[in-house]
Design a protein around this motif. Sequence first.
Motif, short mmCIF file in Angstrom:
data_model
loop_
_atom_site.label_atom_id
_atom_site.label_comp_id
_atom_site.label_asym_id
_atom_site.label_seq_id
_atom_site.Cartn_x
_atom_site.Cartn_y
_atom_site.Cartn_z
N GLN A 145 0.82 -1.21 0.00
CA GLN A 145 0.00 0.00 0.00
C GLN A 145 0.86 1.27 0.00
O GLN A 145 0.57 2.23 -0.71
CB GLN A 145 -0.92 0.00 1.22
CG GLN A 145 -1.88 1.17 1.27
CD GLN A 145 -2.82 1.10 2.46
OE1 GLN A 145 -3.03 0.04 3.03
NE2 GLN A 145 -3.38 2.24 2.84
N GLU A 149 0.76 4.29 -2.76
CA GLU A 149 0.50 5.69 -2.39
C GLU A 149 1.63 6.60 -2.84
O GLU A 149 1.40 7.72 -3.30
CB GLU A 149 0.28 5.79 -0.88
CG GLU A 149 -1.03 5.15 -0.43
CD GLU A 149 -1.18 5.08 1.07
OE1 GLU A 149 -0.22 5.48 1.80
OE2 GLU A 149 -2.24 4.63 1.54
N ARG A 190 -5.37 5.35 -12.53
CA ARG A 190 -6.55 4.54 -12.20
C ARG A 190 -6.12 3.15 -11.72
O ARG A 190 -6.67 2.61 -10.75
CB ARG A 190 -7.47 4.42 -13.42
CG ARG A 190 -8.27 5.69 -13.72
CD ARG A 190 -9.39 5.42 -14.72
NE ARG A 190 -8.88 4.97 -16.02
CZ ARG A 190 -8.57 5.78 -17.02
NH1 ARG A 190 -8.69 7.09 -16.88
NH2 ARG A 190 -8.14 5.28 -18.18
N HIS A 193 -4.74 3.34 -8.19
CA HIS A 193 -5.80 3.49 -7.19
C HIS A 193 -6.49 2.14 -6.93
O HIS A 193 -6.84 1.84 -5.79
CB HIS A 193 -6.80 4.54 -7.64
CG HIS A 193 -6.36 5.95 -7.37
ND1 HIS A 193 -6.27 6.47 -6.10
CD2 HIS A 193 -5.98 6.93 -8.21
CE1 HIS A 193 -5.85 7.72 -6.15
NE2 HIS A 193 -5.66 8.04 -7.43
N ARG A 194 -6.68 1.34 -7.99
CA ARG A 194 -7.28 0.02 -7.79
C ARG A 194 -6.35 -0.88 -6.97
O ARG A 194 -6.79 -1.61 -6.07
CB ARG A 194 -7.60 -0.63 -9.14
CG ARG A 194 -8.81 -0.02 -9.85
CD ARG A 194 -9.26 -0.88 -11.01
NE ARG A 194 -8.28 -0.88 -12.10
CZ ARG A 194 -8.28 -0.01 -13.10
NH1 ARG A 194 -9.19 0.95 -13.16
NH2 ARG A 194 -7.38 -0.10 -14.06
N GLN A 196 -4.11 0.14 -4.85
CA GLN A 196 -4.11 0.69 -3.50
C GLN A 196 -5.30 0.16 -2.70
O GLN A 196 -5.16 -0.24 -1.53
CB GLN A 196 -4.14 2.21 -3.56
CG GLN A 196 -4.16 2.89 -2.19
CD GLN A 196 -4.41 4.39 -2.31
OE1 GLN A 196 -5.18 4.83 -3.18
NE2 GLN A 196 -3.75 5.17 -1.48
N ALA A 197 -6.46 0.11 -3.34
CA ALA A 197 -7.66 -0.41 -2.67
C ALA A 197 -7.51 -1.88 -2.34
O ALA A 197 -7.91 -2.34 -1.27
CB ALA A 197 -8.89 -0.17 -3.55
N ARG A 198 -6.93 -2.65 -3.28
CA ARG A 198 -6.69 -4.08 -3.02
C ARG A 198 -5.72 -4.27 -1.88
O ARG A 198 -5.87 -5.17 -1.05
CB ARG A 198 -6.18 -4.77 -4.28
CG ARG A 198 -7.24 -4.96 -5.36
CD ARG A 198 -6.63 -5.53 -6.62
NE ARG A 198 -5.90 -6.76 -6.38
CZ ARG A 198 -5.04 -7.30 -7.25
NH1 ARG A 198 -4.80 -6.70 -8.40
NH2 ARG A 198 -4.43 -8.44 -6.95
N LYS A 200 -5.23 -2.24 0.67
CA LYS A 200 -5.94 -1.90 1.91
C LYS A 200 -6.77 -3.08 2.39
O LYS A 200 -6.87 -3.36 3.58
CB LYS A 200 -6.83 -0.69 1.72
CG LYS A 200 -6.08 0.63 1.68
CD LYS A 200 -7.06 1.80 1.53
CE LYS A 200 -6.33 3.13 1.52
NZ LYS A 200 -7.25 4.27 1.32
N ALA A 201 -7.38 -3.79 1.43
CA ALA A 201 -8.24 -4.92 1.77
C ALA A 201 -7.43 -6.08 2.35
O ALA A 201 -7.98 -6.94 3.05
CB ALA A 201 -9.02 -5.38 0.55
#
Length: 203
Positions: A145, A149, A190, A193-194, A196-198, A200-201
Amino acid sequence: MAKTAGILYAVPRLDVWVVCPRCAGPAHVVRRGVFCTACTWQATGAASGWMCGCCGRWENDRPLPAEPTPAELFWRCPSCGRRETTRTRVSARSRPSRTCACGTRQELIDTHVSIRVADGHDALYGLPFFLTEPCAGRSLWVANQDHAEYLIDFLGADLRRKRNSNAGRGVEQRLPGWMLSHKHRQAVLRGLHRLQARAKALT
């Protein structure tokens, strides 16, 4: 992570996510080893290096590939002193041995493993990064992550730091041209960002 004054000097070695070679699930690389979070697979033994304070280069990783990886092996004969270099594939389970022309068993004095982080593999166990996705006809990946970022901050900035050859440069200085291209900028952002979201999960 080798991060100083807001600059990430090297792709992270620890607290990164890689693909488990057994189940293809997410495996977490930490100081004590790499552990799959989806099955019972694990590996240990690799060690992370450090960033040199003089030249700003990352050095002294001690990788231990989880899967067979091309490597150069350096041998020395304790009897006659002969030195040789061989090329083979090694893994953590490899126990290479070699006999000198004089008949004495040679000593393995060094191993250089051909693991390229630039190709999307972690530096310690040689496994592909888990946080990967297709982008602009290529593969976009991040180690974790924080890495995502950092790249988002750099690529999304209106005024980016100038690329130069000074010692101690950050990872953005070594980004491939396609990621820096204005043509691909929005697609890359884009994708990051995807990822990054993965990431975080996973935490």
